[in-house]
Scaffold this motif. Structure first.
Motif, PDB file in Angstrom:
ATOM      1  N   LEU A 129       0.841  -1.196   0.000  1.00 19.51           N
ATOM      2  CA  LEU A 129       0.000   0.000   0.000  1.00 19.51           C
ATOM      3  C   LEU A 129       0.879   1.250   0.000  1.00 19.51           C
ATOM      4  O   LEU A 129       0.630   2.212  -0.736  1.00 19.51           O
ATOM      5  N   GLY A 130       1.906   1.229   0.824  1.00 12.70           N
ATOM      6  CA  GLY A 130       2.785   2.389   0.916  1.00 12.70           C
ATOM      7  C   GLY A 130       3.531   2.650  -0.374  1.00 12.70           C
ATOM      8  O   GLY A 130       3.845   3.789  -0.697  1.00 12.70           O
ATOM      9  N   ASN A 131       3.812   1.609  -1.124  1.00 13.03           N
ATOM     10  CA  ASN A 131       4.631   1.811  -2.320  1.00 13.03           C
ATOM     11  C   ASN A 131       3.838   2.149  -3.563  1.00 13.03           C
ATOM     12  O   ASN A 131       4.343   2.868  -4.426  1.00 13.03           O
ATOM     13  N   ILE A 132       2.622   1.602  -3.693  1.00 15.05           N
ATOM     14  CA  ILE A 132       1.943   1.858  -4.971  1.00 15.05           C
ATOM     15  C   ILE A 132       0.493   2.303  -4.861  1.00 15.05           C
ATOM     16  O   ILE A 132      -0.198   2.326  -5.874  1.00 15.05           O
ATOM     17  N   CYS A 133       0.028   2.703  -3.689  1.00 14.24           N
ATOM     18  CA  CYS A 133      -1.415   2.953  -3.638  1.00 14.24           C
ATOM     19  C   CYS A 133      -1.804   4.198  -4.430  1.00 14.24           C
ATOM     20  O   CYS A 133      -1.039   5.148  -4.560  1.00 14.24           O
ATOM     21  N   SER A 134      -3.001   4.157  -4.988  1.00 13.30           N
ATOM     22  CA  SER A 134      -3.534   5.299  -5.727  1.00 13.30           C
ATOM     23  C   SER A 134      -4.409   6.109  -4.776  1.00 13.30           C
ATOM     24  O   SER A 134      -4.674   5.695  -3.649  1.00 13.30           O
ATOM     25  N   ALA A 135      -4.856   7.263  -5.254  1.00 10.45           N
ATOM     26  CA  ALA A 135      -5.657   8.138  -4.390  1.00 10.45           C
ATOM     27  C   ALA A 135      -6.921   7.437  -3.906  1.00 10.45           C
ATOM     28  O   ALA A 135      -7.291   7.529  -2.736  1.00 10.45           O
ATOM     29  N   GLU A 136      -7.541   6.683  -4.823  1.00 17.01           N
ATOM     30  CA  GLU A 136      -8.785   6.011  -4.436  1.00 17.01           C
ATOM     31  C   GLU A 136      -8.547   4.986  -3.345  1.00 17.01           C
ATOM     32  O   GLU A 136      -9.285   4.902  -2.356  1.00 17.01           O
ATOM     33  N   MET A 137      -7.479   4.176  -3.539  1.00 13.96           N
ATOM     34  CA  MET A 137      -7.170   3.171  -2.530  1.00 13.96           C
ATOM     35  C   MET A 137      -6.823   3.848  -1.219  1.00 13.96           C
ATOM     36  O   MET A 137      -7.188   3.373  -0.143  1.00 13.96           O
ATOM     37  N   ALA A 138      -6.100   4.968  -1.303  1.00  9.70           N
ATOM     38  CA  ALA A 138      -5.721   5.675  -0.087  1.00  9.70           C
ATOM     39  C   ALA A 138      -6.966   6.056   0.706  1.00  9.70           C
ATOM     40  O   ALA A 138      -7.042   5.858   1.912  1.00  9.70           O
ATOM     41  N   ARG A 139      -7.953   6.576  -0.016  1.00 10.67           N
ATOM     42  CA  ARG A 139      -9.195   6.968   0.645  1.00 10.67           C
ATOM     43  C   ARG A 139      -9.876   5.766   1.294  1.00 10.67           C
ATOM     44  O   ARG A 139     -10.338   5.826   2.428  1.00 10.67           O
ATOM     45  N   ASP A 140      -9.919   4.647   0.553  1.00  8.18           N
ATOM     46  CA  ASP A 140     -10.616   3.465   1.050  1.00  8.18           C
ATOM     47  C   ASP A 140      -9.933   2.858   2.269  1.00  8.18           C
ATOM     48  O   ASP A 140     -10.599   2.346   3.160  1.00  8.18           O
ATOM     49  N   LEU A 141      -8.612   2.879   2.282  1.00  5.23           N
ATOM     50  CA  LEU A 141      -7.906   2.099   3.305  1.00  5.23           C
ATOM     51  C   LEU A 141      -7.306   2.952   4.412  1.00  5.23           C
ATOM     52  O   LEU A 141      -6.697   2.428   5.346  1.00  5.23           O
ATOM     53  N   ALA A 142      -7.490   4.277   4.328  1.00  3.42           N
ATOM     54  CA  ALA A 142      -6.904   5.154   5.348  1.00  3.42           C
ATOM     55  C   ALA A 142      -7.313   4.765   6.770  1.00  3.42           C
ATOM     56  O   ALA A 142      -6.462   4.739   7.671  1.00  3.42           O
ATOM     57  N   PRO A 143      -8.583   4.431   7.033  1.00  8.01           N
ATOM     58  CA  PRO A 143      -8.951   4.090   8.414  1.00  8.01           C
ATOM     59  C   PRO A 143      -8.162   2.892   8.952  1.00  8.01           C
ATOM     60  O   PRO A 143      -7.739   2.899  10.107  1.00  8.01           O
ATOM     61  N   GLU A 144      -7.930   1.899   8.087  1.00  7.65           N
ATOM     62  CA  GLU A 144      -7.167   0.719   8.505  1.00  7.65           C
ATOM     63  C   GLU A 144      -5.755   1.125   8.916  1.00  7.65           C
ATOM     64  O   GLU A 144      -5.250   0.726   9.958  1.00  7.65           O
ATOM     65  N   VAL A 145      -5.145   1.946   8.068  1.00  9.00           N
ATOM     66  CA  VAL A 145      -3.760   2.355   8.329  1.00  9.00           C
ATOM     67  C   VAL A 145      -3.692   3.178   9.612  1.00  9.00           C
ATOM     68  O   VAL A 145      -2.796   3.005  10.445  1.00  9.00           O
ATOM     69  N   GLU A 146      -4.665   4.050   9.766  1.00 14.16           N
ATOM     70  CA  GLU A 146      -4.705   4.896  10.957  1.00 14.16           C
ATOM     71  C   GLU A 146      -4.773   4.027  12.218  1.00 14.16           C
ATOM     72  O   GLU A 146      -4.082   4.285  13.206  1.00 14.16           O
ATOM     73  N   ARG A 147      -5.576   2.975  12.154  1.00 11.43           N
ATOM     74  CA  ARG A 147      -5.691   2.072  13.296  1.00 11.43           C
ATOM     75  C   ARG A 147      -4.363   1.374  13.565  1.00 11.43           C
ATOM     76  O   ARG A 147      -3.952   1.216  14.717  1.00 11.43           O
ATOM     77  N   LEU A 148      -3.675   1.002  12.482  1.00 16.08           N
ATOM     78  CA  LEU A 148      -2.426   0.248  12.652  1.00 16.08           C
ATOM     79  C   LEU A 148      -1.301   1.100  13.228  1.00 16.08           C
ATOM     80  O   LEU A 148      -0.277   0.573  13.661  1.00 16.08           O
ATOM     81  N   LEU A 149      -1.486   2.431  13.229  1.00 20.43           N
ATOM     82  CA  LEU A 149      -0.470   3.293  13.839  1.00 20.43           C
ATOM     83  C   LEU A 149      -0.364   3.021  15.339  1.00 20.43           C
ATOM     84  O   LEU A 149       0.609   3.420  15.974  1.00 20.43           O
TER      85      LEU A 149
END
Lengths: 846, 197
Positions: A129-149
């Motif tokens: 995700l960090g290496n190739i995500c697009s804007a759309e994917m970023a929007r979709d998966l941001a909550p997951e990443v935020e939780r993983l922080l």
């Protein structure tokens, strides 16, 4: 293919490819492998999927197309095992990029993996995700990443932090969600998490001013303390590089502090001490230490002013600059470029060292140093610096010469204190690296020479000398050829000798020799040859003794395979043979080229270039660069002082001269200059007493030469009379013993640019004039429209008159007055008579 | 940020490419060609930085391999040299004095290690030991998974062997023809499983 065949192993395939002797062999092996992999894909073979993908990645690195494997990545990612996923994600990152639609299909798998129970699988997903995500994917998966922080394992937290960087770069709106979790990462002890946390905060500050404010207020002190602890920490083997604990963290902390301190005095104050400590304590004998010092200097230069620290930083740069390591010198130059905006004086102190770097053997350093020197030059040091640069031009290699030449030319134009210096420097550049000089640069040189009337002789002699020593530089040859053509007589007669010049003896035939050489040079290009032909034509009238030889040289090109040369040769020959009467007028010296027009035109294409080096560099607004003029203007426009400069290509000199440019006159540009009092123009008579021009009114019998054809197209059409606007006294515009022309002038109300003129012709002789034809020409800033004449027969002895109206549009209204060239042709007893003159006694402000 | 990482051999062969900024396949080929022309021709004593398309490429040569990283104008070039060295040291530790051949035959390993070092063009771990530990842990996960599948394979293979032996000895409650076919199928399954691992 046998469904149970396993194909070759990855290792075997690599070995087979490596053992290929030729590219064709390699292609054959790859083709075979790709065919096998395609077959396996179409059979949906699961067992060898990850081996096939690994092979595909290798093939991909060799540069072969592998798009057919993209779906395999997705399938592997969707499978349950770690080995499959590991290869699948690797393939995804290698074979796809964020712009491919296929990538969207992986969003769901990523989401599942981000919630997986196995932390390594979470790690794989975060990495992808960090290496190739697009804007759309970023929007979709941001909550997951935020939780993983906040994940329990630090290795996931650090990956999530870097992944967040990608997300906020793709979708800056999401930044505010990450501010709080990022701030809490700054309190971590784990270096990986801390380093990525600091980086995340840095990037948050870049995309969101809110984040910047927040971190500046809440975290500056904490960061300073962390840096202090780092700087004072005892030996830590795990993070130690060259005796420094974790230089990477040092650098990132300094970078974040730079952003926080920039433009904020309090935050800057807070970090002064630690910056001073880092700048003084870090050892600079290893790359890691230097990297920290370099970053520290950058931070000191960016944060709010603290005199003491700046001195420290400049001293470090000075030390860097004298370092033997090229890398260190490079970064020193790089940093000095930034420092120049902060403290130009301090940078000037290192000028000598920087100039040395321009001659360095390393291209990267040379270029950087040149960029820096370019910034260092000002009015006071332009002479010595240019001298140094021209010296290094002699020593530099071909590739660098181009860059260096462009820079020198730009500097010389920008800062030249006087014309003679400018001409001298340009001559040096042209003789040294003329082939690298851009067209507009040598055009500018010609414009400057043309404007420096007292330097014409000097320039042509200097150019002639330079031409004798180096004929290999194309642009030098061109400028020399132009000047010899224009000022050949000055070359021969040593006109306008300056004290500094050595006397030089050039005979007329020497000058013609030079031109002949430049036509016959093997590597002369078309432009040069064409310019040389014009120069020859010009010399033909100035050097009567050589006219036969010139005719021969011109004739030699009659059979040229290049159409342009052939045509010129034939036309010029025609002028030489048949049109002796107009030749001398035709080949008169070019009118002074208008610098303002030229620089204005250049400015259109080259925003960075500066106007040529007159004392008063005028910056003109767009649009007045080249006012369109009636086509006839070009034909007759021989010496009007307002003639515009020639444009970009050398051929245009000719075009302007002979009026080849027959394109229909277009409307004048809309912008008009604000009226400005022009002292010179105010002297023009208002009362209309004619000040006649000296051109001979003697009628010459010009047979209907081809040239005249150009003037056709002014056929009769209904006459229109318009009389309104302010009244002006009528003026005698032209008077000879045989003919008088009176102008009745009126203005169109509401449009000050337009002047309506009614010309009244009176016959002063006892003969009737037949086929009466009046022609007028105006400089390019004017536009002329002639209405048809009332008649073409003028009765004898003032017993009648011809009336002809015209409309003149002055695009420089308020700045320049009207001026007009006229030509009147008629027949007396079937004998052609031609009268010419100039009307310059127009009331001003027309 | 690091825009991409390239490993190019002295002959201009690409050994590893990692793109953190979007470059299309066409651009990638062009970039590699341009940069190998720019970097491989530079002499040994010159500085390790090349300016390229408004960006800066930091490269360092280790034996026959050039490690190149492309960064922004305002990044710290000296630090990038340190990161390259960091990567090389981790590779060295992993392969045990790494050479170009290791990176050719185990290119995927080189990628896995790089993924533990950089994400999104930023450094994620300053400790070589941690990187080595994480890569090793994931390698062992793969090994375990392999062992599991191969142990299943073993069981199947043993069953098949046993059946075939029985057949040869003439045991078995089954009809001879059908039984023969069945055992052939078993043998096939076994060969496939063995092949796979």
């Amino acid at each position: 293919m046998n469904p149970f065949s396993s194909g070759t192993r990855l290792r075997d395939m690599i070995r087979a490819i490596r053992s290929c002797k030729t590219a064709a062999e390699e292609r054959a092996v790859v083709r075979k492998e790709c065919a096998a992999i395609r077959a396996a894909i179409s059979e949906n073979d699961q067992d060898y999927r990850h081996r096939n993908l690994a092979k595909l990645m290798f093939i991909h690195m060799l540069g072969y197309p592998t798009h057919f494997g993209q779906m395999e990545c997705l399938k592997l990612i969707a499978s349950s095992g770690f080995p499959e996923k590991r290869i699948g994600y690797l393939g995804l990152m290698l074979l796809l990029d964020e712009r491919q639609e296929v990538l969207m299909l992986v969003t769901n798998s990523l989401k599942q993996d981000l919630n997986h129970s196995n932390q390594y699988i979470i790690g794989l997903a975060l990495c992808a995700l960090g290496n190739i995500c697009s804007a759309e994917m970023a929007r979709d998966l941001a909550p997951e990443v935020e939780r993983l922080l906040q994940f329990r394992d630090p290795n996931i937290r650090k990956k999530a932090a870097l992944c967040s960087i990608r997300i906020i770069k793709k979708v800056p709106d999401l930044a505010e969600n990450f501010i709080n979790p990022a701030a809490s990462l700054l309190r971590e002890k784990h270096h990986g998490v801390l380093i990525t946390g600091v980086q995340l905060c840095t990037d948050l500050c870049k995309v969101s001013s809110e984040a910047l404010e927040y971190f500046r207020e809440k975290c500056t002190e904490g960061l300073v303390k962390t840096l202090k602890d780092m700087a004072n920490s005892p030996y830590a083997p795990e993070y130690d590089i060259a005796g420094i604990t974790d230089p990477f963290l040092h650098i990132r902390l300094l970078k974040l502090l730079r952003i926080l301190g920039q433009g904020d005095a309090d935050a800057s104050d807070c970090m002064n001490d630690i910056l001073a400590q880092v700048a003084t304590k870090i050892e600079s004998n290893k790359n890691a230490g230097n990297a920290i010092l370099y970053e520290c200097v950058g931070t000191i230069m960016s944060i709010e002013d603290n005199g003491g620290l700046r001195v420290l930083a400049i001293n470090i740069l000075g030390r860097f600059l004298s370092n033997r390591d090229n890398n260190i010198r490079y970064v020193a130059l790089n940093m000095l470029m930034k420092a120049i905006t902060v403290d130009a004086q301090a940078v000037q102190r290192h000028r000598a060292t920087i100039l040395e770097c321009v001659k360095d053997s390393d291209a990267s350093i040379r270029k950087k140093a040149l960029d820096l020197v370019y910034l260092l030059v000002n009015e006071s040091n332009v002479k010595p610096l240019t001298k140094e640069l021209i010296e290094s031009l002699e020593a530099s290699d071909q590739e660098f010469k181009g860059v260096l030449t462009a820079k020198i030319c730009s500097l010389v134009e920008k800062f030249s204190p006087e014309k003679i210096w400018y001409i001298d420097q340009m001559l040096k550049v042209l003789s040294e690296a003329g082939n690298f000089v851009k067209d507009e640069v040598w055009h500018a040189l010609i414009v400057v020479i043309s404007n420096a009337s007292d330097l014409h002789g000097y320039s042509v002699r200097a150019l002639y000398r330079a031409f004798q020593t180096s004929t290999e530089q194309e642009t030098l040859v061109r400028v020399a050829v132009w000047c010899i053509g224009e000022y050949g007589d000055m070359l021969v007669n040593n006109v306008g000798m300056l004290d500094i010049e050595e006397p030089i003896t050039v005979t007329e035939s020497d000058a013609v020799d030079a031109l002949e050489v430049s036509i016959k040079r093997l590597n002369s290009d078309l432009t040069t040859k064409a310019m040389a032909l014009i120069a020859l034509l010009k010399l033909s009238s100035r050097f009567p003794s050589c006219s036969e030889r010139i005719k021969d040289i011109i004739l030699q090109n009659k059979r040229s395979f290049v159409l342009e040369l052939q045509q010129r040769s034939i036309e010029f020959n025609c002028i030489l043979q048949k049109h002796q009467n107009i030749r001398s007028a035709l080949v008169e010296r070019m009118p002074v080229l208008d610098e303002a027009t030229f620089s204005g035109r250049r400015a259109g294409s080259l925003p960075t270039s500066v106007s040529t080096s007159t004392g008063t560099a005028r910056n003109l607004p767009n649009g007045i660069a080249k006012p369109a003029a009636a086509p006839v203007a070009d034909l007759l426009d021989l010496s009007s002082s307002d003639a515009p400069a020639p444009s970009s290509s050398g051929g245009d000199f000719l075009q302007d001269l002979l009026g080849v440019d027959l394109s229909p006159a277009s409307a004048p540009p809309g912008t008009s200059q604000p009226p400005k009092a022009d002292d010179k123009a105010s002297l023009v008579n208002l009362n209309g007493l004619a000040s006649l021009t000296s051109l001979s009114p003697n009628a010459t019998s010009a047979s209907p030469a081809p040239m005249m054809d150009l003037l056709d197209g002014f056929g009769p059409s209904p006459q229109k009379k318009e009389e309104n606007g302010p009244a002006y006294p009528s003026l005698v515009a032209y008077e000879s013993s045989t003919l008088r022309m009176t102008f009745n002038i009126s203005k169109q109300p509401g449009n000050p640019q337009i002047t309506l003129i009614q010309a009244i012709f009176t016959n002063l002789s006892p003969n009737v004039y037949n086929d009466f034809l009046f022609q007028a020409a105006v400089p390019k800033f004017l536009q002329l429209h002639l209405d048809p004449a009332s008649s073409n027969t003028l009765p004898a002895s003032g017993n009648g008159s011809i009336i002809q109206s015209m409309k003149v549009t002055n695009s420089q209204h308020g700045k320049k007055s009207l001026v007009m060239r006229i030509r009147i042709a008629y027949k007396i007893n079937n004998k052609d008579v031609l009268e010419e003159g100039q009307v310059s006694n127009f009331p001003r402000d027309l | 940020m690091i825009h991409f990482v390239l490993l190019i051999s002295r002959q201009g062969k690409v050994r590893l490419t990692k793109w953190y900024s979007p470059y299309s396949q066409k651009e990638r080929t062009k970039v590699i060609r341009e940069l190998s022309g720019l970097i491989l021709t530079r002499g040994p004593k010159l500085c390790n930085f090349v300016e390229w398309r408004g960006l800066r490429v930091v490269y360092k040569r280790y034996a026959s391999l050039y490690f190149c990283m492309c960064i922004d104008e305002d990044d710290n070039e000296l630090e990038i040299l340190e990161i390259i060295h960091h990567y090389v040291e981790v590779l060295d530790r992993y392969f045990g004095s790494v050479c170009e051949l290791d990176l050719i035959y185990n290119f995927h390993k080189a990628y896995f290690i790089l993924d533990e070092l950089l994400i999104a063009g930023e450094l994620q771990e300053p400790s070589k030991r941690t990187v080595a530990r994480l890569v090793a842990a994931q390698d062992s996960l793969v090994e375990t998974a392999k062992e599991q599948t191969s142990s299943i394979t073993n069981i199947i293979a043993q069953v098949a062997n046993f059946t075939i032996k029985m057949l040869h000895k003439g045991y078995g409650p089954w009809g001879s023809n059908a039984l023969h076919l069945e055992s052939l199928f078993l043998v096939d399954v076994c060969t496939r499983l063995v092949d796979q691992h």
